[in-house]
Enzyme design. Structure first.
Site: not given
Ligand code: DGJ
Length: 729
Positions: A550, A616, A368, A530, A536, A178
């Site tokens: 992100d 740039e 991506d 995300g 980790d 557990e």
């Molecule tokens: C979350 C990621 O962190 C972003 O860099 C990108 O790849 C989006 N998802 C795409 O859905």
């Protein structure tokens, strides 16, 4: 020898370069914890254990009428529920009878040369030249045939000790686990601070430091992944420990799923730290003869503040946790199209971006989300891993070839664990998702989660991926995961094994990543959830870099990367220069600052290069050249936090220095523009006193830079930044 026994074979002392850890089997066979701290001469530290008669702290039968012997007060190496210890326990089991008692006594031990490994789970490994030994202490309950093996990996020169636990059911009836924590540490003396890293999506790993108070303080995750909200890395420190001074302890769990880290201060002011798989919604049925491994915890002691602890973790994770050919190879400077296009792209558009990027010196183009199935928004297509040739206007092989012809490598995005309800896969296999019978599943970013505890589901997705990867030249793969797990129920497991689903899911994820890495050793894998929702030590065993957040705003990144840096090396932190105004915060920062901040990571771009001005573009070319020049210093050098960006309002500063002190790079960002700024200097670290360094055309003695410091110019622009390079003459 890093593992030393006394003559009676009851005292186990583990020694690393600067730390020492000790346990002792007492007269009743109980394994007591006697010491963890600075390395001293080997001595029996049990003299520090003071026993007194305390009311309401009961005494085991074995101790007869000795009212001073209580497991409720003694420092224990691995405490069990149902043994008379009322503090948080490391292990809790339930037998078929419903009984829960467990009293572990030492039965045996073994010292093995080298570092143990854990089947199916990540672990630190020793390399040629690393001194590593393993101690295995076997404990058993005298009534039930439950056997617990405590594993200690002593990595002497890495200055690090790892722990893992294996529970075996040697009896004739099933046993239900557990709670199986990976480590337990009792500190009978001292007042400590508890340092954890909290956050949210787009602001991960913010440092929190509070005094350990009476009761239990805990962080953890029940999201199925280690999470944006709390990181499976915590520290315990003296109340006055600073970046460069004082004692602290680090605990890193090599695990990517639900976890719990607890600090408890008990009635006698003793502190206990526990870390392992979160016991909530966890149970594991062990049939006779079966065993269960708890994931590894890596522990570091430092007598030189947080900085020394960080250096120990960075080196071990870079060299002895990450694997594969990209561990030390220079990673390509990439451009990712996500913030440049989101879902709105065609093959032609990508090729135009790639062409412009190649002209700037970028080395890898990453396509991506949005290249597969009917994935034009985030509410469809996940699970259908076939190339949308209509959208690309060609096959993936053709696209990749054209990008390679520009002198670029080619990378691709995947989210193998995700599935959209609007997908062919879901229409064919609705039973493949995690879902509680009779209930509608919870959606996250519109999507559901595939049941990765199932081998058949993993095999299907793996085959789908292979059929794409085998047909085109792919050099990089971003493994994303864009929601928290809910509806934890697997259609394939019986009722009494549903508590195994979260852990079996993580084992499935690791099995998949291991297979992928073996089949495609030349593909650079980048983890992502995300942003940094699964940043980790467990993931780093499979993916040598992870997208850090992100949030690409350079100013916010200062704090995110600062928190991340306590445990995780710069070479693992995905960081990109993005367009301004920034898409997350709307803030505008100088292009130079965005690059200076992203260079404290894997470094790349995430914008439409077609939108850059000529000026740039020139700047970007110079940034890429500079990054390549400093690559070894940044990625393999020592990282020094010179300020705390969350608290020092004025300037954020950090430094990279070669281990031999021959070279350093000082990076400074003015976090807030002010008039009539007071003069500021940065005290450098990691340099040698008594030798001369050249920087900006001037020569400075090392001692002057360390004790006098280096003056920071006055900021003339909001968020201005600088890099200063110091070279030993
Ligand atoms: C979350 C990621 O962190 C972003 O860099 C990108 O790849 C989006 N998802 C795409 O859905």
């Amino acid at each position: 020898m890093s593992i030393v026994l006394n003559e009676q074979k009851s005292l186990f002392t583990l020694c690393t370069k600067t730390s020492m850890y000790q346990m002792k089997t007492d007269q009743y066979g109980v394994l007591l914890h006697t010491y963890y701290g600075k390395k001293t001469e080997i001595f029996d530290y049990s003299y520090l254990i003071q026993r007194r008669d305390h009311g309401f702290s009961g005494n085991p039968y074995q101790a007869g009428n000795d009212r001073t012997y209580s497991l409720d007060t003694l420092p224990q190496e691995y405490s069990c529920f149902g043994s008379g210890d009322y503090r948080q326990s490391a292990l809790s089991v339930r037998y078929q009878t419903g009984a829960r008692a467990l009293e572990l006594r030492v039965k045996d031990f073994e010292i093995l040369e080298g570092k143990y490994r854990i089947p199916g789970l990540p672990s630190i490994y020793a390399e040629d030249g690393n001194r590593a030994d393993t101690l295995v202490i076997t404990m058993k309950d005298d009534v039930e045939d439950v056997c617990v093996k405590l594993y200690y990996g002593v990595l002497e020169d890495l200055d690090l000790i790892t722990r893992a636990v294996c529970v075996e059911n040697r009896g004739a009836a099933p046993v239900f686990l557990e709670r199986v924590m990976s480590m337990c540490l009792d500190k009978p003396y001292g007042n400590y601070d508890w340092i954890t890293f909290y956050g949210k999506h787009e602001m991960e790993r913010q440092l929190s430091r509070t005094a350990v108070h009476h009761g239990v303080q805990a962080v953890g995750s029940l999201r199925g992944a280690s999470s944006h909200q709390y990181n499976p890395f915590v520290m315990l420190s003296d109340r006055n420990t600073t970046e460069t001074q004082g004692e602290c302890y680090g605990f890193s769990l090599l695990y990517s799923g639900n976890f719990l880290a607890e600090a408890e201060k008990d009635q006698f002011d003793q502190t206990r730290v526990l870390m392992g798989i979160h016991p909530e919604n966890f149970s594991f049925k062990l049939e006779p003869g079966e065993s269960f491994w708890a994931p590894e915890a890596a522990m570091v002691y430092s007598d030189g503040g947080f900085e020394k602890l960080t250096h120990i973790y960075h080196r071990a994770f870079r060299n002895n946790l990450c694997r594969g050919r990209f561990k030390h190879a220079r990673r390509p400077v990439l451009i990712n199209n996500w913030e440049g296009t989101y879902f709105d792209f065609t093959g032609e558009k990508l090729l135009r971006m790639a062409e412009k990027a190649a002209d700037l010196g970028v080395e890898l183009f990453v396509m991506d989300d949005g290249w597969f199935g009917n994935r034009d928004t985030d509410n469809s297509g996940l699970g259908d891993w076939h190339v949308n040739e209509e959208k690309l206007g060609c096959t993936l092989a053709e696209l990749s070839d054209r990008i390679h012809a520009m002198g670029l490598k080619f990378g691709i995005w995947y989210e193998p664990e995700g599935i959209s309800e609007d997908s062919s896969l879901y229409r064919e296999h609705p039973d493949w998702v995690l879902r509680v019978p009779g209930r509608n599943p919870m959606r996250g970013r519109y999507q559901l989660v595939l049941d990765f505890s199932r081998a058949d589901v993993r095999d299907y997705i793996f085959d789908q991926m292979c059929s794409v990867l085998d047909r085109a030249k792919v050099d990089y793969l971003k493994w994303d995961f864009n929601r928290s797990i809910s509806d934890v129920y697997s259609a394939q497991l019986p009722a009494d094994r549903q508590g195994e689903v979260p852990h079996r899911y993580v084992l499935g994820l690791y099995e998949f990543l291991e297979r992928l890495g073996k089949r495609y050793p030349d593909i650079l894998l980048e983890g992502c959830s995300g942003g940094g929702g699964r940043f980790d030590a467990g993931m780093l065993h499979y993916t040598p870099q992870i997208w850090c957040s992100d949030d690409t705003d350079a100013v916010e990144r200062l704090e995110i990367q600062y928190g991340t840096s306590f445990c995780y090396p710069v070479s693992t932190m995905g960081a990109h220069v993005s367009a301004c105004p920034n898409h997350q915060t709307g803030r505008t920062t100088p292009l130079n600052t965005r690059a200076v901040v992203a260079m404290a990571g894997t470094f790349g771009y995430e914008l439409d290069p077609g939108k850059l001005t000529e000026e740039e573009k020139d700047e970007v070319r110079k940034q890429i050249a500079l990054f390549k020049e400093y690559y070894d210093l940044i990625q393999e050098g020592r990282y020094y936090r010179l300020t705390d960006p969350a608290r020092d309002e004025h300037y954020a500063a950090w430094e990279f220095a070669k281990e031999d002190g021959s070279e350093a790079l000082l990076c400074v960002v003015a976090s807030r523009a002010r008039t009539n700024d007071p003069p500021t200097r940065m005290l450098l670290r990691g340099l040698d006193e008594g030798v001369l360094y050249e920087a900006e055309g001037k020569v400075y003695p090392g001692g002057a830079l360390i004790h006098g410091g280096f003056p920071v110019p006055e900021a003339k622009e909001e968020y201005q930044s600088w890099m200063f390079h110091f070279v030993r003459k």
